[in-house]
Design a protein around this motif. Structure first.
Motif, PDB file in Angstrom:
ATOM      1  N   GLU A   1      -5.658  -3.791 -12.377  1.00  0.00           N
ATOM      2  CA  GLU A   1      -4.989  -4.038 -11.099  1.00  0.00           C
ATOM      3  C   GLU A   1      -4.469  -2.745 -10.489  1.00  0.00           C
ATOM      4  N   ILE A   2      -4.033  -1.831 -11.339  1.00  0.00           N
ATOM      5  CA  ILE A   2      -3.575  -0.539 -10.829  1.00  0.00           C
ATOM      6  C   ILE A   2      -4.733   0.181 -10.135  1.00  0.00           C
TER       7      ILE A   2
ATOM      8  N   LEU B   1       1.686   5.641 -13.652  1.00  0.00           N
ATOM      9  CA  LEU B   1       1.680   4.821 -12.437  1.00  0.00           C
ATOM     10  C   LEU B   1       2.162   3.407 -12.758  1.00  0.00           C
ATOM     11  N   ARG B   2       1.754   2.911 -13.899  1.00  0.00           N
ATOM     12  CA  ARG B   2       2.208   1.562 -14.294  1.00  0.00           C
ATOM     13  C   ARG B   2       3.735   1.530 -14.368  1.00  0.00           C
TER      14      ARG B   2
ATOM     15  N   LEU C   1       3.701  -5.802 -12.924  1.00  0.00           N
ATOM     16  CA  LEU C   1       2.496  -5.426 -13.647  1.00  0.00           C
ATOM     17  C   LEU C   1       2.574  -5.727 -15.144  1.00  0.00           C
ATOM     18  N   ASN C   2       3.713  -5.356 -15.742  1.00  0.00           N
ATOM     19  CA  ASN C   2       3.780  -5.493 -17.198  1.00  0.00           C
ATOM     20  C   ASN C   2       4.352  -6.831 -17.635  1.00  0.00           C
ATOM     21  N   HIS C   3       4.467  -7.726 -16.662  1.00  0.00           N
ATOM     22  CA  HIS C   3       4.960  -9.052 -17.047  1.00  0.00           C
ATOM     23  C   HIS C   3       3.863 -10.095 -16.895  1.00  0.00           C
ATOM     24  N   THR C   4       2.733  -9.658 -16.362  1.00  0.00           N
ATOM     25  CA  THR C   4       1.655 -10.626 -16.145  1.00  0.00           C
ATOM     26  C   THR C   4       1.110 -11.099 -17.483  1.00  0.00           C
ATOM     27  N   SER C   5       0.913 -12.364 -17.589  1.00  0.00           N
ATOM     28  CA  SER C   5       0.296 -12.875 -18.820  1.00  0.00           C
ATOM     29  C   SER C   5      -0.798 -13.866 -18.444  1.00  0.00           C
ATOM     30  N   ASP C   6      -1.496 -14.282 -19.426  1.00  0.00           N
ATOM     31  CA  ASP C   6      -2.571 -15.260 -19.224  1.00  0.00           C
ATOM     32  C   ASP C   6      -2.100 -16.530 -18.552  1.00  0.00           C
TER      33      ASP C   6
ATOM     34  N   ARG D   1       0.837  -1.207   0.000  1.00  0.00           N
ATOM     35  CA  ARG D   1       0.000   0.000   0.000  1.00  0.00           C
ATOM     36  C   ARG D   1       0.869   1.254   0.000  1.00  0.00           C
TER      37      ARG D   1
ATOM     38  N   ARG E   1      -4.477  -7.816 -23.705  1.00  0.00           N
ATOM     39  CA  ARG E   1      -5.112  -8.478 -22.550  1.00  0.00           C
ATOM     40  C   ARG E   1      -4.300  -8.197 -21.281  1.00  0.00           C
ATOM     41  N   THR E   2      -2.994  -8.282 -21.421  1.00  0.00           N
ATOM     42  CA  THR E   2      -2.105  -8.020 -20.287  1.00  0.00           C
ATOM     43  C   THR E   2      -2.229  -6.570 -19.824  1.00  0.00           C
TER      44      THR E   2
ATOM     45  N   GLU F   1      -2.726 -11.038 -26.749  1.00  0.00           N
ATOM     46  CA  GLU F   1      -2.222 -11.213 -25.382  1.00  0.00           C
ATOM     47  C   GLU F   1      -1.680  -9.910 -24.806  1.00  0.00           C
TER      48      GLU F   1
ATOM     49  N   GLY G   1      -3.369 -15.164 -11.807  1.00  0.00           N
ATOM     50  CA  GLY G   1      -4.216 -14.010 -12.025  1.00  0.00           C
ATOM     51  C   GLY G   1      -3.754 -12.798 -11.286  1.00  0.00           C
ATOM     52  N   GLY G   2      -3.052 -12.976 -10.159  1.00  0.00           N
ATOM     53  CA  GLY G   2      -2.624 -11.837  -9.349  1.00  0.00           C
ATOM     54  C   GLY G   2      -1.423 -11.153  -9.969  1.00  0.00           C
ATOM     55  N   MET G   3      -0.861 -10.249  -9.223  1.00  0.00           N
ATOM     56  CA  MET G   3       0.203  -9.438  -9.783  1.00  0.00           C
ATOM     57  C   MET G   3       1.569  -9.843  -9.305  1.00  0.00           C
TER      58      MET G   3
ATOM     59  N   PHE H   1       5.983  -4.151  -8.613  1.00  0.00           N
ATOM     60  CA  PHE H   1       4.955  -5.137  -8.938  1.00  0.00           C
ATOM     61  C   PHE H   1       5.179  -5.558 -10.378  1.00  0.00           C
TER      62      PHE H   1
ATOM     63  N   THR I   1      -5.451   1.962  -1.327  1.00  0.00           N
ATOM     64  CA  THR I   1      -4.784   3.011  -0.543  1.00  0.00           C
ATOM     65  C   THR I   1      -5.792   3.908   0.171  1.00  0.00           C
TER      66      THR I   1
ATOM     67  N   ARG J   1      -5.514  -6.017 -17.969  1.00  0.00           N
ATOM     68  CA  ARG J   1      -5.467  -6.527 -16.588  1.00  0.00           C
ATOM     69  C   ARG J   1      -4.576  -5.652 -15.707  1.00  0.00           C
ATOM     70  N   THR J   2      -3.483  -5.204 -16.299  1.00  0.00           N
ATOM     71  CA  THR J   2      -2.559  -4.368 -15.529  1.00  0.00           C
ATOM     72  C   THR J   2      -3.255  -3.090 -15.050  1.00  0.00           C
TER      73      THR J   2
ATOM     74  N   VAL K   1       2.385   1.910  -3.395  1.00  0.00           N
ATOM     75  CA  VAL K   1       1.399   2.484  -4.323  1.00  0.00           C
ATOM     76  C   VAL K   1       1.115   3.938  -3.939  1.00  0.00           C
TER      77      VAL K   1
END
Lengths: 173, 285
Positions: B46-47, A151-152, A161-166, A98, B38-39, B35, A170-172, A159, B54, B42-43, A101
């Motif tokens: 999540e942000i 912010l990303r 964030l930009n590496h998450t894939s299908d 938190r 899609r990523t 993909e 599901g989480g980060m 986090f 917060t 989701r990102t 962020v």
């Protein structure tokens, strides 16, 4: 609602307390001017926003060292120095996340974190945000888009964030 | 892998709930195939979730602080309205009552035999007209003449704030509500005369309080000096009044304890219509 908006705009909990209080007092004085042509919450947020903008302007004048960020077309507020560091002994992973962020949000220009907070925390539409901040909907939309992207980038180091894939979870994290 | 530029705007608006049904169908058809988009979708979702996390509860004392400020502002507005707008009206009204009552009592005295003089004395006690506007404000004046009382309290003057309730421990304060009967007023006046204490808060202190910007409740106390009071309330804020005396701002809770302990004598209490948790304490004399 008011407190969180103010906190996002000014960054300091101490100032946020004073400004939230000032907002409610102003609203109390001006309640007869409320026209019912917008939601009461929108009207209240507009007062809060204007109160914070005045405060930030005065602060900018007051401070010898300007921290003004002008990296976007209409950036006009300074970045306040966050005073919200936690006691390391009390830090849990969740609280740490938190705080990361929170700090990343505070590193954005004030007008970016304001629109993003109104959108993400207060769940306001572009039209409502435009009413609160006296902005066109197009400006609201572009600021939110830029704020999210900034912010990303800020958070990608903490986090994934930009590496998450299908194929990943599901989480980060 | 980069997201498709053409869909970034749509992704943003979809997250913000600003898309049409058709746009949603088109977007999700694209997300099914791409993909990278899609990523990104989701990102950003999540942000937004992280930002929501917060959110903080406002400080617990924020509401109390706002209400305190509002009450203070109301308190400042109302007594000002009272004292400044009606001061001379009240004094004039009291003077009129004095004249009316004196004439009535005097006439009776002349007509009645000496055997009824006791009644007359009682009547004088009942209308022992307060000498100041503050006394009048406490609602104790016009009991001798119901017609005048109605004209003054319901017409010419705003509703009078109630004086403090009785403090049974020392009996120095009397309730002076307008519903008291003439007999009750007689009794209270007599009791006051017997004990030499006044239930009325002197107008000069109210004026000084007003000038010092204070419109809350106040106590006039006796039997202690400044240093003793400072010892009792080491954290009290001291305010210098116009006449050179000091007023001390103290919490009501602390005062109640010391009243129970009879640490001092309460000469008079002024109770505003605010809900202050502090008193101004003024030392008599």
């Amino acid at each position: 609602m008011v407190y969180n908006l103010v906190l996002r705009m000014v960054g300091s909990r101490e100032d946020a307390f004073d400004l939230a209080q000032e907002t409610f007092i102003k609203a109390w004085h001006a309640i007869s001017l409320f026209q019912f042509d917008s939601k009461f919450s929108t009207w209240l947020c507009r007062i809060a926003s204007n109160t914070c903008i005045d405060f930030l302007r005065k602060e900018r004048k007051r401070k010898m060292i300007s921290l003004t960020v002008l990296d976007d077309e209409d950036a006009q507020y300074e970045i306040p120095v966050a005073d919200s560091r936690m006691d390391p002994a009390e830090i849990t992973q969740e609280r740490w996340d938190r705080q990361v962020v929170y700090d990343a949000l505070q590193s954005l220009p004030a007008e970016y974190r304001t629109v993003l907070s109104l959108r993400a925390i207060e769940d306001m539409s572009y039209e409502e945000i435009g009413d609160v901040l006296d902005l066109k909907q197009g400006t609201v939309k572009s600021r939110i888009a830029r704020a999210r992207e900034k912010l990303r980038r800020e958070l990608c180091g903490n986090f994934s964030l930009n590496h998450t894939s299908d194929k990943e979870k599901g989480g980060m994290r | 892998m980069r997201a498709c530029e053409a869909y970034i705007d749509l992704i943003m608006r979809s997250i913000d709930g600003e898309t049409t049904a058709q746009e949603e169908v088109a977007l999700h058809a694209h997300l099914f195939r791409c993909e990278a988009c899609r990523t990104l979708y989701r990102t950003y979702m999540e942000i937004d979730q992280l930002i929501q996390n917060t959110e903080e509860a406002p400080p617990a004392h924020l509401t109390a602080a706002v209400m305190h400020t509002i009450r203070n502002e109301k308190a400042q507005a109302q007594p000002k309205h009272w004292i400044q707008r009606y001061r001379f009206t009240m004094i004039a009204a009291v003077a009129a009552i004095v004249i009316l009552v004196s004439a009535t009592v005097g006439g009776k005295h002349m007509k009645l035999s000496e055997g009824i003089v006791a009644d007359n004395t009682e009547a004088e006690a009942a209308v022992a007209v307060p000498e100041t506007a503050a006394e009048f404000r406490c609602g104790d004046v016009a009991q001798g003449d119901d017609g005048v009382e109605e004209a003054v309290t319901e017409g010419a003057l705003p509703e009078a704030p109630a004086l403090a309730e009785e403090v049974p421990e020392n009996g120095t304060l009397q309730s002076a509500g307008g519903t008291q009967s003439a007999e009750q007023v007689d009794a209270s006046v007599n009791e006051t005369e017997e004990t030499g204490e006044s239930a009325f808060f002197p107008i000069e202190y109210l004026e000084m309080m007003e000038q010092a910007g204070y419109y809350g409740d106040a106590l006039l106390i006796a039997d202690v000096d400044v240093s003793a009071l400072q010892n009792m309330f080491p954290e009290a804020n001291e305010v210098l009044l116009e006449n050179g005396e000091s007023a001390f701002e103290v919490s009501k809770e602390d005062v109640r304890i010391l009243i129970e302990e009879k640490a001092f004598t309460v000469v008079a209490e002024y109770q505003s219509d605010t809900e202050n948790e502090v008193y101004w304490i003024i030392l008599e004399g």
